[in-house]
Every structure is written in C-alpha cells, then in structure tokens.
Motif scaffolding. Structure first.
Motif, PDB file in Angstrom:
ATOM      1  N   ALA A   2       0.838  -1.203   0.000  1.00  0.00           N
ATOM      2  CA  ALA A   2       0.000   0.000   0.000  1.00  0.00           C
ATOM      3  C   ALA A   2       0.873   1.252   0.000  1.00  0.00           C
ATOM      4  N   GLY A   3       1.956   1.228   0.790  1.00  0.00           N
ATOM      5  CA  GLY A   3       2.870   2.364   0.818  1.00  0.00           C
ATOM      6  C   GLY A   3       3.536   2.585  -0.527  1.00  0.00           C
TER       7      GLY A   3
ATOM      8  N   CYS B  18       1.840   6.716  -6.794  1.00  0.00           N
ATOM      9  CA  CYS B  18       0.788   7.564  -7.373  1.00  0.00           C
ATOM     10  C   CYS B  18       0.911   9.007  -6.894  1.00  0.00           C
ATOM     11  N   ASP B  19       1.297   9.188  -5.636  1.00  0.00           N
ATOM     12  CA  ASP B  19       1.447  10.534  -5.085  1.00  0.00           C
ATOM     13  C   ASP B  19       2.525  11.302  -5.835  1.00  0.00           C
ATOM     14  N   ALA B  20       3.640  10.638  -6.127  1.00  0.00           N
ATOM     15  CA  ALA B  20       4.739  11.292  -6.843  1.00  0.00           C
ATOM     16  C   ALA B  20       4.347  11.664  -8.267  1.00  0.00           C
TER      17      ALA B  20
ATOM     18  N   PHE C 285      -3.117   9.231   0.067  1.00  0.00           N
ATOM     19  CA  PHE C 285      -4.180   8.804   0.983  1.00  0.00           C
ATOM     20  C   PHE C 285      -5.356   8.198   0.223  1.00  0.00           C
ATOM     21  N   ALA C 286      -5.679   8.802  -0.923  1.00  0.00           N
ATOM     22  CA  ALA C 286      -6.822   8.347  -1.710  1.00  0.00           C
ATOM     23  C   ALA C 286      -6.625   6.938  -2.245  1.00  0.00           C
ATOM     24  N   VAL C 287      -5.374   6.531  -2.411  1.00  0.00           N
ATOM     25  CA  VAL C 287      -5.065   5.202  -2.936  1.00  0.00           C
ATOM     26  C   VAL C 287      -4.858   4.200  -1.805  1.00  0.00           C
TER      27      VAL C 287
ATOM     28  N   LEU D 139     -10.623   5.972 -11.955  1.00  0.00           N
ATOM     29  CA  LEU D 139     -10.767   4.812 -11.065  1.00  0.00           C
ATOM     30  C   LEU D 139     -10.643   5.244  -9.607  1.00  0.00           C
ATOM     31  N   VAL D 140      -9.667   6.103  -9.322  1.00  0.00           N
ATOM     32  CA  VAL D 140      -9.473   6.585  -7.955  1.00  0.00           C
ATOM     33  C   VAL D 140     -10.695   7.365  -7.481  1.00  0.00           C
TER      34      VAL D 140
END
Length: 304
Positions: free
Chosen positions: A46-47, A53-55, A61-63, A270-271
């Motif tokens: 998850a991390g 995705c954050d980068a 957080f959303a993912v 999707l998110v």
C-alpha cells in the motif's frame, strides 16, 4: 541560501525525528508483545502503490485507504495517524528530488510553513481525540471533497492559470497563510494539500510553480507533526505505518527518477470511483455502529 534549500532543510528537520520515534516505538511494541499482527506485505505494498501515485500527482491517501480497508489491515480509528506517519517521509524524498530554485519571497514562504505546522498540529490534536465512528464520518466527508477536486481536474474546472506574484504582504499574506494552515489541518482527515494549494495560488494570483514547494513544505511539516502526535496518543498502528514507510521509499524513487510521467486519466477516474465507494462505506459503517455501543475513545489502546 536559496529558498529551495530552506524548504529541503525544513522537510528533513521534521521528517528525521519522526523516523527515529517510529523506529523506537516499533521496537518497543515488538519487545513487549503489543505490536499488531497486521500483514506487512499489504502495508508495504500500500505504501509503495500509494506513494508511487502521489509522486505522479494523484495523491497517496486516496489510494492507500481503500487498500487498507479492503484488506482489513488497520483499525479505522487509527487510520489517520497511520497514514500521516507512514507517508510523511515520502514527501521529504519528493521535495529533495524535485525541488529547484523556487523564487518565492522568503517572508511568504516562512509564514506559510509556520502556519502549516500550527494547522497540522491542531488538526492532529483534534483527530486523535475522535472515536472510531467520528473518524469514519470525518474521513468519509473528506474523501468526497478529494473526489470532487479530482473530478474538477478531470473535467477541466480546476483552476490552472496563476498570476505572476512571487509573494504576498499584509492582509493578503495573512489570509493565504491561514488558509494553507487550514489545508494542513484537513490533511489529518485525508484531504491532500497539493490540489487545494494549486487552487489557492491560482485564485490569489501567485505563480503556480510555487504550489508544489509550498504544499511539500506544508505536508512535511504537518505529517510528521501529526504522526508524532498520533504515536504519543496511541492513535496509530505502528507496524502498518513502519512498513508503509519502507514501501513508500522505492515507490517514490521509481516514480520520480524512472517513470517521471505517465498517462493518468483512466487511473484518476478509477481513484474517483474508489474514493466515493470508500467514503460511502465508511459513513455507512459509522451509521450502522452508532447504536451498537461503539464508543471507542481515542485514548484507549488501539487494536495492536
């Protein structure tokens, strides 16, 4: 000293104490047998996925939240603190890799970062006091807001043209800094800071190139602050947070140094749908448990 160097130093001044405290807490919990039995591979995965995705600009957080909730890998009550602690260092890495000379006025930069620290701490203080159902409702509402922001970007409603200002003064500076502090506080509930920061810069006429360093600095002031507060308040699953942190490092580095950019339209849609589903499930769970005697105070030991 360049303003970019100021921000990078600022990032690690907050990140390093959190790393040390997390390691100490993890080893202490492991030694006394109070650490959770949650899956380390799910946590690390998850991390990795979330911070990858954050980068790339989607947000972590959303993912991560849907992954952790779908696998029942963390108690909802300690989810906010776990997210902040587990993702804080990845923001410092992003800032270090991508930060170039900013050009923003030092006064605007410093005042904004100070307000982010204050906002992050106050938000963490409130969230760590909430019981499980209130955390679910707060995060459920927060995810609707995040989904709306992402939807606005997808449909072209999101402001994408800033001004030429490189700083503010007087009342305008106070308003800007306070609002950034509010965004930092709301991060405790799962609302990312970059998209609101971009919108605020655009609306107030600040050059949009300053949105990332301001958001990165604010995040790395707020997230370690919130993480430390959550550890002290026992409102964190330290095992999940530690393995999220370890998984986030390669995720960020691969995205920032190798992938750098990729088509994200389908993934963002999707998110959005997953966020709305997660929000609905959290609020429904809170409603169903309201009459079931679920009054878990934030000061009670978590299910670790």
């Amino acid at each position: 000293m360049k303003s970019s160097h100021v921000v990078i130093i600022f990032l690690w001044v907050f990140a390093l104490p959190l790393i040390m405290l997390m390691i100490r807490e993890y080893l202490a919990r492991k030694k006394d047998g109070t650490i959770s039995n949650n899956n380390i591979f799910v946590s690390a995965g998850a991390g990795f996925i979330g911070n990858f995705c954050d980068a790339l600009g989607i947000g972590s957080f959303a993912v991560i939240t849907p992954i952790l909730r779908a696998t029942k890998n963390v108690d909802d009550r300690v989810l906010p603190g776990t997210l902040n602690a587990g993702c804080a260092v990845s923001v410092a890495i992003q800032g270090t890799v991508w930060m170039s000379d900013i050009g923003i006025e030092t006064k605007t930069l410093v005042v904004t970062l100070i307000c982010s620290v204050i906002g992050g701490f106050l938000g963490a203080f409130v969230v760590t006091k909430l019981d499980r159902n209130k955390v679910r409702v707060v995060m459920g509402v927060a995810f609707v807001i995040v989904a709306f922001i992402l939807l606005s970007k997808q449909l072209g409603f999101f402001p994408n043209i800033g001004g030429e200002a490189n700083g503010f003064h007087g009342t305008k500076l106070a308003a800007f800094a306070v609002l950034m502090g509010c965004f930092a506080a709301l991060m405790n509930a799962g609302i990312g800071m970059y998209a609101p920061a971009m919108a605020l810069c655009a609306l107030m006429g600040l050059n949009l190139s300053y949105a990332f360093p301001l958001a990165a600095g604010g995040c790395c002031a707020m997230m370690p602050t919130a993480g430390i507060r959550s550890i002290v308040a026992k409102a964190i699953d330290i095992k999940v947070a530690m393995w999220m942190f370890l998984g986030s490092i390669p995720g960020v580095l691969i995205a920032a140094l190798i992938v750098k950019s990729m088509p994200l339209t389908v993934l963002t849609w999707l998110v959005i749908f997953v966020l709305l589903y997660t929000s609905a499930s959290m609020i429904l769970a809170a409603k169903q448990n309201k009459g079931a005697g679920d009054h878990s105070a934030a000061t009670e030991p978590s299910a670790e």
